[in-house]
Design a protein around this motif. Sequence first.
Motif, PDB file in Angstrom:
ATOM      1  N   ALA A 257       0.836  -1.208   0.000  1.00 30.69           N
ATOM      2  CA  ALA A 257       0.000   0.000   0.000  1.00 30.69           C
ATOM      3  C   ALA A 257       0.870   1.257   0.000  1.00 30.69           C
ATOM      4  CB  ALA A 257      -0.925  -0.016   1.211  1.00 30.69           C
ATOM      5  N   ILE A 258       1.959   1.226   0.785  1.00 33.68           N
ATOM      6  CA  ILE A 258       2.861   2.393   0.870  1.00 33.68           C
ATOM      7  C   ILE A 258       3.498   2.656  -0.497  1.00 33.68           C
ATOM      8  CG2 ILE A 258       5.040   3.219   1.887  1.00 33.68           C
ATOM      9  CD1 ILE A 258       4.186   1.461   4.410  1.00 33.68           C
ATOM     10  N   LEU A 259       3.928   1.593  -1.142  1.00 33.67           N
ATOM     11  CA  LEU A 259       4.581   1.710  -2.450  1.00 33.67           C
ATOM     12  C   LEU A 259       3.622   2.322  -3.478  1.00 33.67           C
ATOM     13  CD1 LEU A 259       7.310   0.973  -3.726  1.00 33.67           C
ATOM     14  CD2 LEU A 259       6.377  -1.274  -4.288  1.00 33.67           C
ATOM     15  N   ARG A 260       2.374   1.906  -3.424  1.00 32.84           N
ATOM     16  CA  ARG A 260       1.390   2.451  -4.371  1.00 32.84           C
ATOM     17  C   ARG A 260       1.105   3.917  -4.076  1.00 32.84           C
ATOM     18  NH1 ARG A 260      -0.634  -1.215  -7.740  1.00 32.84           N
ATOM     19  NH2 ARG A 260       0.174  -3.294  -7.285  1.00 32.84           N
TER      20      ARG A 260
ATOM     21  N   VAL B   2      10.604   5.495  -4.446  1.00 31.57           N
ATOM     22  CA  VAL B   2      10.967   5.334  -3.026  1.00 31.57           C
ATOM     23  C   VAL B   2      11.397   6.646  -2.364  1.00 31.57           C
ATOM     24  CG1 VAL B   2      11.481   2.864  -3.155  1.00 31.57           C
ATOM     25  CG2 VAL B   2      13.313   4.531  -3.605  1.00 31.57           C
ATOM     26  N   PHE B   3      11.711   7.673  -3.165  1.00 35.84           N
ATOM     27  CA  PHE B   3      11.989   8.988  -2.566  1.00 35.84           C
ATOM     28  C   PHE B   3      10.727   9.552  -1.894  1.00 35.84           C
ATOM     29  CE2 PHE B   3      15.591   8.918  -5.516  1.00 35.84           C
ATOM     30  CZ  PHE B   3      16.599   9.422  -4.720  1.00 35.84           C
ATOM     31  N   GLN B   4       9.581   9.034  -2.307  1.00 35.04           N
ATOM     32  CA  GLN B   4       8.308   9.532  -1.773  1.00 35.04           C
ATOM     33  C   GLN B   4       7.821   8.710  -0.573  1.00 35.04           C
ATOM     34  OE1 GLN B   4       7.064  12.394  -2.998  1.00 35.04           O
ATOM     35  NE2 GLN B   4       8.775  12.467  -4.439  1.00 35.04           N
ATOM     36  N   ILE B   5       8.596   7.743  -0.144  1.00 31.72           N
ATOM     37  CA  ILE B   5       8.198   6.907   1.004  1.00 31.72           C
ATOM     38  C   ILE B   5       8.728   7.539   2.300  1.00 31.72           C
ATOM     39  CG2 ILE B   5       8.531   4.657   2.117  1.00 31.72           C
ATOM     40  CD1 ILE B   5       8.615   3.383  -0.626  1.00 31.72           C
ATOM     41  N   PRO B   6       7.873   7.709   3.318  1.00 28.90           N
ATOM     42  CA  PRO B   6       8.377   8.233   4.598  1.00 28.90           C
ATOM     43  C   PRO B   6       9.451   7.298   5.166  1.00 28.90           C
ATOM     44  CG  PRO B   6       5.969   8.175   4.586  1.00 28.90           C
ATOM     45  CD  PRO B   6       6.431   7.436   3.361  1.00 28.90           C
ATOM     46  N   ALA B   7      10.553   7.865   5.668  1.00 25.65           N
ATOM     47  CA  ALA B   7      11.671   7.049   6.150  1.00 25.65           C
ATOM     48  C   ALA B   7      11.229   6.082   7.252  1.00 25.65           C
ATOM     49  CB  ALA B   7      12.790   7.957   6.655  1.00 25.65           C
ATOM     50  N   GLU B   8      10.226   6.463   8.030  1.00 26.91           N
ATOM     51  CA  GLU B   8       9.732   5.595   9.107  1.00 26.91           C
ATOM     52  C   GLU B   8       9.203   4.271   8.586  1.00 26.91           C
ATOM     53  OE1 GLU B   8       6.701   7.583  11.488  1.00 26.91           O
ATOM     54  OE2 GLU B   8       7.928   6.925  13.200  1.00 26.91           O
ATOM     55  N   GLU B   9       8.787   4.254   7.348  1.00 29.39           N
ATOM     56  CA  GLU B   9       8.218   3.031   6.758  1.00 29.39           C
ATOM     57  C   GLU B   9       9.286   2.163   6.095  1.00 29.39           C
ATOM     58  OE1 GLU B   9       5.288   2.568   7.575  1.00 29.39           O
ATOM     59  OE2 GLU B   9       4.369   4.534   7.846  1.00 29.39           O
ATOM     60  N   VAL B  10      10.554   2.517   6.334  1.00 32.84           N
ATOM     61  CA  VAL B  10      11.655   1.767   5.736  1.00 32.84           C
ATOM     62  C   VAL B  10      12.330   0.945   6.837  1.00 32.84           C
ATOM     63  CG1 VAL B  10      13.901   1.983   4.592  1.00 32.84           C
ATOM     64  CG2 VAL B  10      12.029   3.534   3.957  1.00 32.84           C
ATOM     65  N   ILE B  11      12.621  -0.311   6.553  1.00 32.21           N
ATOM     66  CA  ILE B  11      13.263  -1.165   7.568  1.00 32.21           C
ATOM     67  C   ILE B  11      14.783  -0.966   7.537  1.00 32.21           C
ATOM     68  CG2 ILE B  11      13.662  -3.557   8.293  1.00 32.21           C
ATOM     69  CD1 ILE B  11      10.800  -4.196   7.362  1.00 32.21           C
ATOM     70  N   ILE B  12      15.393  -1.116   6.364  1.00 30.39           N
ATOM     71  CA  ILE B  12      16.836  -0.852   6.226  1.00 30.39           C
ATOM     72  C   ILE B  12      16.983   0.188   5.121  1.00 30.39           C
ATOM     73  CG2 ILE B  12      19.112  -1.816   5.713  1.00 30.39           C
ATOM     74  CD1 ILE B  12      18.109  -3.299   8.046  1.00 30.39           C
ATOM     75  N   ASP B  13      17.528   1.339   5.474  1.00 31.83           N
ATOM     76  CA  ASP B  13      17.570   2.442   4.512  1.00 31.83           C
ATOM     77  C   ASP B  13      18.956   2.566   3.883  1.00 31.83           C
ATOM     78  OD1 ASP B  13      16.844   4.588   2.993  1.00 31.83           O
ATOM     79  OD2 ASP B  13      16.039   5.775   4.665  1.00 31.83           O
ATOM     80  N   LEU B  14      19.066   2.110   2.641  1.00 34.64           N
ATOM     81  CA  LEU B  14      20.342   2.159   1.932  1.00 34.64           C
ATOM     82  C   LEU B  14      20.265   3.170   0.777  1.00 34.64           C
ATOM     83  CD1 LEU B  14      21.130  -1.682   1.856  1.00 34.64           C
ATOM     84  CD2 LEU B  14      21.642  -0.019   3.643  1.00 34.64           C
ATOM     85  N   LEU B  15      19.395   4.163   0.946  1.00 33.27           N
ATOM     86  CA  LEU B  15      19.227   5.183  -0.089  1.00 33.27           C
ATOM     87  C   LEU B  15      20.531   5.948  -0.282  1.00 33.27           C
ATOM     88  CD1 LEU B  15      16.949   6.481  -1.865  1.00 33.27           C
ATOM     89  CD2 LEU B  15      16.666   8.152  -0.050  1.00 33.27           C
TER      90      LEU B  15
END
Length: 457
Positions: A26-29, A35-48
């Motif tokens: 749902a977050i991805l949609r 993925v730049f538009q995904i809130p960082a809190e919703e990321v498990i491992i952030d390798l951006l």
Amino acid sequence: MKTIIEPFKIKMIEPIKLTTREEREAILRRAHFNVFQIPAEEVIIDLLTDSGTSAMSAEQWAGMIRGDESYAGARSWFRFENVLRELTGMAHILPTHQGRASERILFELVGGPGKVIPSNNHFDTTRANIEHSGAKAVDLVIDEGKHARSRHPFKGNMDLAKLERLIGEVGAERIPVCMMTVTNNSGGGQPASLENLRAVRDVCRRHRIPFFLDACRFAENAFLIKQREQGQSHRSARDIAREMFDLADGATISAKKDGLVNIGGVLLMRDDALAQRANNLLILTEGFVTYGGLAGRDLEAMAQGFVEVLDEHYLEYRIRSISYLGEHLLAAGVQIVEPPGGHAIYIDAAAFCPHIPIEQFPGQALVCGLYRHAGIRAVEIGSVMFGAVDPDTGESAHPAMELVRLAVPRRVYTQSHIDYVIEAIVELFKERERLRGLRIIEAPPALRHFTARFAEI
Ligand code: F0G
């Protein structure tokens, strides 16, 4: 002992929110597959990115409290200046708020229409600042640097023949500065050798062209020289780093990488007249010369970070943790840019998803797949980031490599986090034919990767 451990303990923790696959779908949609538009809190491992994402040490935090916030001549400024002078030997040390601020000042002074500025590979903000000034940015990395499978130890080297040819074609007077990015971020985080840096410096000197480093990851480059270059293993990383700076007439640095801080940058030079003009611009747009758009506490954290990053136990662990990730992926059959470099592993996304044509952005498809499968955020460095649409013909041009970068923040994740990343990628690889291509439904004309919206095909 052969196990290389993280040479630090954890004193303060930040919880990771664990999401389910359905939640991530749902977050991805909602983020339109960007993925730049995904809130960082919703990321498990952030390798951006490895930029500005370092964990600071107790000594750095102590420095934050000690920071002297005086407008001019703060104690923190003198400490910062001393550390940078000892590290680089440069006469003029200008603090800036981050790397691109240093670039903007430098290229506003030396760039402009008709000028040509070569590098191994310019990073995208460097290129953008050069082009913004009206000058042209040219990449002259060795051919091995463009092939994922080549195991050349220094794929960040510049091709000297290409440099000589460029100088012959445009004339030295049109080249106000020659850059080298160490390590070469856009070319897979690959190091440049001391031998190559010396040779580039010699060519520049012969043609009276100033030689500058983009030295964001100077310590990682120095350690890779120690490990890979003949005759360098007995030297300290500090000593090698100093020689790298000694070869140059100046440098731009984003301290958000090897400065081990969350914000900060440096502009270094030897030339007095150029420094005078740079100081004037610094005062105009960043701040007075003894703080340059930063707080005194930021200067303290940077000063301490530039000391800690050259600790060889740290560097050994850092470089090993990157190659650990890379080697496990290679062993499972996942093609990466070989050999593993300094700060990131770059997956060859075209090889990962051969069933997705380049027009359907295989790199972006892999980035979305990784997030959906395991909540890992990586970044596409390929046809979305660099692919341009010709405004006249409407046709898309694609870059030489279609990559997905897994950039590892410094001192943030442990080996089990990296094991989780390996497991996720290997699982995804086994069912890779389920990854689907994407099409762009909305995108701005420039830097489209940040805001483009996609739909799955
Ligand atoms: N030069 C290189 C080689 C870089 O990698 C970066 C930033 C910059 C300059 C600009 O520095 O961000 O402090 O203004 N690289 C980050 C990355 C953004 O994710 O690779 P900045």
